[in-house]
Design a protein around this motif. Structure first.
Motif, PDB file in Angstrom:
ATOM      1  N   HIS A  58      30.438 -22.556 -22.558  1.00  0.00           N
ATOM      2  CA  HIS A  58      31.716 -22.755 -22.930  1.00  0.00           C
ATOM      3  C   HIS A  58      32.902 -21.645 -23.393  1.00  0.00           C
ATOM      4  N   HIS A  59      34.155 -21.996 -22.332  1.00  0.00           N
ATOM      5  CA  HIS A  59      34.652 -20.912 -21.764  1.00  0.00           C
ATOM      6  C   HIS A  59      36.295 -20.668 -22.664  1.00  0.00           C
ATOM      7  N   SER A  60      36.457 -20.435 -23.514  1.00  0.00           N
ATOM      8  CA  SER A  60      38.201 -21.055 -24.046  1.00  0.00           C
ATOM      9  C   SER A  60      39.688 -20.120 -23.448  1.00  0.00           C
ATOM     10  N   LEU A  67      49.527 -25.765 -30.332  1.00  0.00           N
ATOM     11  CA  LEU A  67      49.758 -26.488 -28.398  1.00  0.00           C
ATOM     12  C   LEU A  67      48.389 -27.197 -28.360  1.00  0.00           C
ATOM     13  N   GLY A  68      47.509 -26.923 -29.279  1.00  0.00           N
ATOM     14  CA  GLY A  68      45.971 -27.543 -28.120  1.00  0.00           C
ATOM     15  C   GLY A  68      45.185 -26.369 -27.396  1.00  0.00           C
ATOM     16  N   SER A  69      43.882 -26.444 -26.563  1.00  0.00           N
ATOM     17  CA  SER A  69      43.028 -25.265 -25.783  1.00  0.00           C
ATOM     18  C   SER A  69      42.821 -25.621 -23.936  1.00  0.00           C
ATOM     19  N   ILE A  70      43.409 -25.408 -23.997  1.00  0.00           N
ATOM     20  CA  ILE A  70      42.424 -25.246 -22.638  1.00  0.00           C
ATOM     21  C   ILE A  70      41.026 -24.344 -22.575  1.00  0.00           C
ATOM     22  N   ALA A  71      40.428 -25.366 -21.779  1.00  0.00           N
ATOM     23  CA  ALA A  71      38.736 -24.583 -21.789  1.00  0.00           C
ATOM     24  C   ALA A  71      38.062 -24.933 -20.583  1.00  0.00           C
ATOM     25  N   LEU A  72      36.413 -24.220 -20.190  1.00  0.00           N
ATOM     26  CA  LEU A  72      35.707 -24.596 -18.901  1.00  0.00           C
ATOM     27  C   LEU A  72      34.231 -24.970 -19.339  1.00  0.00           C
ATOM     28  N   MET A  73      33.645 -26.438 -19.545  1.00  0.00           N
ATOM     29  CA  MET A  73      32.432 -26.037 -20.257  1.00  0.00           C
ATOM     30  C   MET A  73      31.581 -25.848 -18.851  1.00  0.00           C
ATOM     31  N   THR A  74      30.595 -25.336 -18.885  1.00  0.00           N
ATOM     32  CA  THR A  74      29.725 -25.478 -17.930  1.00  0.00           C
ATOM     33  C   THR A  74      28.408 -25.933 -18.073  1.00  0.00           C
ATOM     34  N   GLN A  75      27.508 -26.429 -17.313  1.00  0.00           N
ATOM     35  CA  GLN A  75      25.999 -26.978 -18.149  1.00  0.00           C
ATOM     36  C   GLN A  75      25.024 -26.756 -16.950  1.00  0.00           C
ATOM     37  N   VAL A  86       0.942 -44.953 -12.059  1.00  0.00           N
ATOM     38  CA  VAL A  86       1.570 -44.343 -10.632  1.00  0.00           C
ATOM     39  C   VAL A  86       1.059 -44.908  -9.716  1.00  0.00           C
ATOM     40  N   PRO A  87       1.419 -45.711  -9.002  1.00  0.00           N
ATOM     41  CA  PRO A  87       0.032 -46.496  -7.326  1.00  0.00           C
ATOM     42  C   PRO A  87       0.342 -45.812  -6.443  1.00  0.00           C
ATOM     43  N   ALA A  88       0.744 -44.397  -5.991  1.00  0.00           N
ATOM     44  CA  ALA A  88       1.027 -43.671  -5.021  1.00  0.00           C
ATOM     45  C   ALA A  88       2.037 -42.114  -5.889  1.00  0.00           C
ATOM     46  N   ALA A  89       1.411 -41.074  -5.070  1.00  0.00           N
ATOM     47  CA  ALA A  89       2.660 -40.114  -5.164  1.00  0.00           C
ATOM     48  C   ALA A  89       3.832 -40.548  -5.119  1.00  0.00           C
ATOM     49  N   PRO A  90       4.858 -39.244  -5.539  1.00  0.00           N
ATOM     50  CA  PRO A  90       3.721 -38.133  -6.883  1.00  0.00           C
ATOM     51  C   PRO A  90       3.627 -38.929  -7.920  1.00  0.00           C
ATOM     52  N   GLN A  91       2.990 -38.320  -8.675  1.00  0.00           N
ATOM     53  CA  GLN A  91       2.529 -38.352 -10.199  1.00  0.00           C
ATOM     54  C   GLN A  91       3.681 -38.355 -11.208  1.00  0.00           C
ATOM     55  N   ASN A  92       5.103 -37.290 -11.039  1.00  0.00           N
ATOM     56  CA  ASN A  92       5.538 -37.269 -11.882  1.00  0.00           C
ATOM     57  C   ASN A  92       7.143 -36.983 -11.174  1.00  0.00           C
ATOM     58  N   ALA A  93       7.764 -36.915 -11.318  1.00  0.00           N
ATOM     59  CA  ALA A  93       9.675 -37.169 -11.111  1.00  0.00           C
ATOM     60  C   ALA A  93      10.782 -36.154 -11.549  1.00  0.00           C
ATOM     61  N   HIS A  94      11.165 -35.485 -10.797  1.00  0.00           N
ATOM     62  CA  HIS A  94      12.083 -34.329 -11.449  1.00  0.00           C
ATOM     63  C   HIS A  94      13.142 -33.942 -10.773  1.00  0.00           C
ATOM     64  N   LEU A  95      14.438 -33.707 -11.764  1.00  0.00           N
ATOM     65  CA  LEU A  95      15.862 -33.948 -11.570  1.00  0.00           C
ATOM     66  C   LEU A  95      16.684 -32.675 -12.320  1.00  0.00           C
ATOM     67  N   THR A  96      17.395 -32.083 -11.205  1.00  0.00           N
ATOM     68  CA  THR A  96      18.495 -30.717 -11.764  1.00  0.00           C
ATOM     69  C   THR A  96      19.345 -31.355 -11.816  1.00  0.00           C
ATOM     70  N   MET A  97      20.297 -31.290 -12.729  1.00  0.00           N
ATOM     71  CA  MET A  97      21.637 -31.569 -12.402  1.00  0.00           C
ATOM     72  C   MET A  97      22.433 -30.336 -13.090  1.00  0.00           C
ATOM     73  N   ALA A  98      24.169 -30.132 -12.753  1.00  0.00           N
ATOM     74  CA  ALA A  98      25.115 -29.047 -13.076  1.00  0.00           C
ATOM     75  C   ALA A  98      25.954 -30.147 -13.076  1.00  0.00           C
ATOM     76  N   PHE A  99      26.956 -29.519 -14.113  1.00  0.00           N
ATOM     77  CA  PHE A  99      28.160 -30.598 -14.950  1.00  0.00           C
ATOM     78  C   PHE A  99      29.256 -28.955 -14.856  1.00  0.00           C
ATOM     79  N   ALA A 100      30.068 -29.193 -14.499  1.00  0.00           N
ATOM     80  CA  ALA A 100      31.868 -28.706 -15.153  1.00  0.00           C
ATOM     81  C   ALA A 100      32.213 -29.547 -15.608  1.00  0.00           C
ATOM     82  N   THR A 101      32.995 -29.133 -16.829  1.00  0.00           N
ATOM     83  CA  THR A 101      33.968 -29.728 -17.049  1.00  0.00           C
ATOM     84  C   THR A 101      35.397 -28.807 -17.982  1.00  0.00           C
TER      85      THR A 101
END
Length: 107
Positions: A58-60, A67-75, A86-101
């Motif tokens: 979180h960068h201000s 007047l308030g503030s302006i900030a950039l948030m990245t995650q 699980v009836p077939a492969a793969p046995q699990n699931a993976h997800l990578t996410m990126a956010f910017a506000t």
């Protein structure tokens, strides 16, 4: 869930969190329809475990009491999911996410 937040500079805060959920099988097969979690033949939509790790900054840019503030948030987050059956492969699931506000906060 666990995590930390660190004010690196007056304008920058670094944070990291980790959370997880594990479900033990608990079911009843005495009726016409199985009830519970993890029964033999359960659908792949029933989760056995979920885990997520998150890292963010979180960068201000500017802050004024009047007047308030302006900030950039990245995650960035990483999520893994494992169902009971699980009836077939793969046995699990993976997800990578990126956010910017970019946020303008009014006083």
């Amino acid at each position: 869930m666990t995590g930390f937040e660190w004010q690196v500079l007056p304008t920058d805060m670094l944070y990291a969190y980790y959370g997880g959920l594990a479900i033990k099988p608990a079911y009843d097969l005495s009726g016409a329809t199985p009830v519970g979690y993890g029964y033999p033949g359960s659908p792949p939509t029933i989760n056995r475990s979920l885990q997520e790790a998150t890292l963010g900054l979180h960068h201000s840019f500017w802050k004024s009491p009047n007047l308030g503030s302006i900030a950039l948030m990245t995650q960035a987050s990483y999520l893994t999911r494992t169902p009971f059956e699980v009836p077939a492969a793969p046995q699990n699931a993976h997800l990578t996410m990126a956010f910017a506000t970019l946020r303008l906060t009014l006083p």
